[in-house]
Design an enzyme around this catalytic site. Structure first.
Site, PDB file in Angstrom:
ATOM      1  N   CYS A  49       0.846  -1.182   0.000  1.00 42.13           N
ATOM      2  CA  CYS A  49       0.000   0.000   0.000  1.00 42.13           C
ATOM      3  C   CYS A  49       0.887   1.239   0.000  1.00 42.13           C
ATOM      4  O   CYS A  49       1.786   1.361   0.835  1.00 42.13           O
ATOM      5  CB  CYS A  49      -0.908   0.000   1.231  1.00 42.13           C
ATOM      6  N   CYS A  52       0.444   3.223   3.502  1.00 41.66           N
ATOM      7  CA  CYS A  52       0.897   2.722   4.807  1.00 41.66           C
ATOM      8  C   CYS A  52       1.978   1.651   4.736  1.00 41.66           C
ATOM      9  O   CYS A  52       2.567   1.311   5.758  1.00 41.66           O
ATOM     10  CB  CYS A  52      -0.289   2.205   5.621  1.00 41.66           C
ATOM     11  N   CYS A  98      -7.517  -0.981   1.646  1.00 46.16           N
ATOM     12  CA  CYS A  98      -6.461  -1.457   2.534  1.00 46.16           C
ATOM     13  C   CYS A  98      -7.056  -1.598   3.934  1.00 46.16           C
ATOM     14  O   CYS A  98      -7.652  -0.655   4.458  1.00 46.16           O
ATOM     15  CB  CYS A  98      -5.305  -0.462   2.543  1.00 46.16           C
ATOM     16  N   CYS A 101      -5.140   0.981   6.561  1.00 54.01           N
ATOM     17  CA  CYS A 101      -5.288   2.439   6.590  1.00 54.01           C
ATOM     18  C   CYS A 101      -6.561   2.929   5.904  1.00 54.01           C
ATOM     19  O   CYS A 101      -6.779   4.128   5.796  1.00 54.01           O
ATOM     20  CB  CYS A 101      -4.067   3.118   5.973  1.00 54.01           C
ATOM     21  N   CYS A 123      -8.614  -5.504  -9.697  1.00 58.08           N
ATOM     22  CA  CYS A 123      -8.244  -4.436 -10.618  1.00 58.08           C
ATOM     23  C   CYS A 123      -7.795  -3.252  -9.761  1.00 58.08           C
ATOM     24  O   CYS A 123      -8.625  -2.558  -9.175  1.00 58.08           O
ATOM     25  CB  CYS A 123      -9.458  -4.101 -11.484  1.00 58.08           C
TER      26      CYS A 123
END
Length: 135
Positions: A49, A52, A98, A101, A123
């Site tokens: 991510c 984070c 995510c 976060c 995607c």
């Protein structure tokens, strides 16, 4: 999850992220098709991510879907992503966020007939990821 949950104010996110990153990650935007840095990447590694740093996907689950965004058939750890029903734009989709976060990553589609073990297509916006190549 191995990391503590990330909680920041919108001002803190704006300071950390570029305007384009903020638009996708925090405002559930979408980058234009075929413009992301990881759309055609074949580099072996771990996708994290961008907001984070938690691990989200691995290159061995990335596949060519020709949709304009990086596609994966499964997250590296299902606990690191949250799936949310999305009815925006007059469509019924499943948003991928995510779990660490709460940043928007993209959408997941099922049953499209890709020759993958799960028949899922995560995607994902390139701008929501960073790639950590394997050594």
């Amino acid at each position: 999850m191995t990391q503590p949950k990330v909680v920041k104010t919108e001002q803190e996110w704006r300071q950390q992220l570029t305007p384009a990153e903020y638009h996708v990650l925090r405002e559930s935007g979408t980058e234009r098709a075929f413009t992301g840095e990881y759309t055609d990447t074949k580099t072996a590694g771990v996708y994290r991510c961008r907001a984070c740093g938690i691990e989200l996907f691995r290159s061995d689950t990335k596949f060519e879907s020709h949709c304009g965004w990086p596609s994966f058939y499964a997250p590296s750890d299902a606990q690191n992503v949250v799936l949310i029903e999305d009815r925006t734009l007059g469509m019924r989709r499943v948003e991928v966020r995510c779990a660490n976060c709460d940043s928007h990553l993209g959408h997941v589609f099922h049953g499209e007939g890709y020759a993958t073990p799960t028949d899922d297509r995560y995607c994902i916006n390139s701008i929501s990821l960073t790639l950590e190549p394997t050594q």
